[in-house]
Design an enzyme around this catalytic site. Structure first.
Site, PDB file in Angstrom:
ATOM      1  N   SER A   1       0.835  -1.208   0.000  1.00  0.00           N
ATOM      2  CA  SER A   1       0.000   0.000   0.000  1.00  0.00           C
ATOM      3  C   SER A   1       0.866   1.253   0.000  1.00  0.00           C
ATOM      4  CB  SER A   1      -0.905   0.014   1.231  1.00  0.00           C
ATOM      5  OG  SER A   1      -1.551  -1.235   1.376  1.00  0.00           O
TER       6      SER A   1
HETATM    7  N1  SAH Z   1      -0.514  -5.217   4.134  1.00  0.00           N
HETATM    8  C1  SAH Z   1       0.105  -5.467   2.859  1.00  0.00           C
HETATM    9  C2  SAH Z   1      -0.815  -5.051   1.719  1.00  0.00           C
HETATM   10  C3  SAH Z   1      -0.928  -6.139   0.736  1.00  0.00           C
HETATM   11  S1  SAH Z   1      -2.230  -6.033  -0.438  1.00  0.00           S
HETATM   12  C4  SAH Z   1       1.473  -4.797   2.757  1.00  0.00           C
HETATM   13  O1  SAH Z   1       1.824  -4.017   3.648  1.00  0.00           O
HETATM   14  O2  SAH Z   1       2.214  -5.099   1.809  1.00  0.00           O
HETATM   15  C5  SAH Z   1      -3.467  -7.066   0.292  1.00  0.00           C
HETATM   16  C6  SAH Z   1      -3.075  -8.477   0.587  1.00  0.00           C
HETATM   17  O3  SAH Z   1      -4.243  -9.150   1.078  1.00  0.00           O
HETATM   18  C7  SAH Z   1      -2.594  -9.296  -0.617  1.00  0.00           C
HETATM   19  O4  SAH Z   1      -1.343  -9.833  -0.344  1.00  0.00           O
HETATM   20  C8  SAH Z   1      -3.669 -10.375  -0.770  1.00  0.00           C
HETATM   21  O5  SAH Z   1      -3.150 -11.607  -1.227  1.00  0.00           O
HETATM   22  C9  SAH Z   1      -4.200 -10.477   0.644  1.00  0.00           C
HETATM   23  N2  SAH Z   1      -5.536 -11.069   0.761  1.00  0.00           N
HETATM   24  C10 SAH Z   1      -6.630 -10.845  -0.016  1.00  0.00           C
HETATM   25  N3  SAH Z   1      -7.677 -11.569   0.422  1.00  0.00           N
HETATM   26  C11 SAH Z   1      -7.244 -12.259   1.507  1.00  0.00           C
HETATM   27  C12 SAH Z   1      -7.850 -13.191   2.403  1.00  0.00           C
HETATM   28  N4  SAH Z   1      -9.132 -13.574   2.284  1.00  0.00           N
HETATM   29  N5  SAH Z   1      -7.099 -13.705   3.403  1.00  0.00           N
HETATM   30  C13 SAH Z   1      -5.810 -13.350   3.555  1.00  0.00           C
HETATM   31  N6  SAH Z   1      -5.167 -12.488   2.743  1.00  0.00           N
HETATM   32  C14 SAH Z   1      -5.877 -11.939   1.731  1.00  0.00           C
END
Ligand code: SAH
Length: 211
Positions: free
Chosen positions: A60
């Site tokens: 993000s």
């Molecule tokens: N917090 C992360 C942001 C990553 S983007 C950072 O700091 O880099 C959002 C993430 O949520 C992705 O990696 C995606 O694979 C994950 N995601 C989406 N749906 C999900 C679910 N149901 N359970 C766990 N992770 C999930």
């Protein structure tokens, strides 16, 4: 521009964007974001941009990480749950502010990389697992704080149930075109929700990815 001045420029941008909590700003200064982005994007690590991390996911934008962290009002004694480990950047920031951080990711390869970064930075208060975050982490519930870093269609009821009374969850809610950050306060008999700013996150996808 050298990395330190890039970092200072970013912190000034965060302040201008309404991030005033000095603990949050200090954590953003201490965690090296360049470790959380793939090599081709390293020189942009301190730009206020979301960057690709593979598997169609992104780390993000720093201002969004800072705003979410500030809205969570994390205390040093708290147990916190993150849904969507991704690169591990948000988890690393939170780990500096709380007692223990639990984080769930549905893509195993992303989690493997994130765990290497936590080990490299000696962040020993993070526990992770591969799983579907929409189901929460019942064995570890309740949590005083929950942050969801992918957009849900609605506030996930299972996660509201994982909060302690007085606990807070920050979650992006909506579809691709219209998402808002929502702050949920768990009360004795339910929850109160408050809309914060518009955001744009990748969707929360149920189930564990097959890769
Ligand atoms: N917090 C992360 C942001 C990553 S983007 C950072 O700091 O880099 C959002 C993430 O949520 C992705 O990696 C995606 O694979 C994950 N995601 C989406 N749906 C999900 C679910 N149901 N359970 C766990 N992770 C999930």
């Amino acid at each position: 521009m050298n990395p330190d001045s890039r970092k200072i420029r970013l912190v000034l941008q965060l302040r201008r964007g309404g991030v005033t909590d000095t603990r949050v700003l200090a954590a953003m200064e201490r965690v090296p974001r360049e470790i959380f982005v793939p090599e081709p994007f390293r020189d942009r690590a301190y730009d206020n941009l979301a960057l690709p991390i593979g598997h169609h996911q992104t780390v993000s934008q720093p201002i969004v990480v800072a705003q979410m962290t500030q809205a969570l009002e994390v205390g040093a004694r708290m147990k916190v749950l993150e849904i969507g480990t991704g690169s591990g950047y948000q988890a690393a920031i939170l780990s500096k502010l709380c007692r223990r951080l639990y984080s769930i990711e549905r893509h195993r390869p992303l989690l493997v990389e994130a765990e290497k970064r936590f080990a490299r930075l000696k962040l020993t208060n993070i526990t992770t697992r591969v799983g579907d975050g929409t189901l929460g982490w019942p064995e570890q519930a309740p949590f005083e704080r929950i942050v969801v870093t992918a957009a849900a269609a609605d506030v996930p009821p299972v996660l509201v149930g994982h909060l302690t009374v007085g606990g807070v969850m920050v979650v992006p809610v909506g579809d691709d075109d219209d998402q808002r950050l929502v702050r949920v306060l768990r009360t004795e008999d339910g929850a109160e929700t408050e809309d914060l700013n518009p955001v744009r996150f990748v969707p929360l996808v149920p189930g564990v990815a097959s890769d």
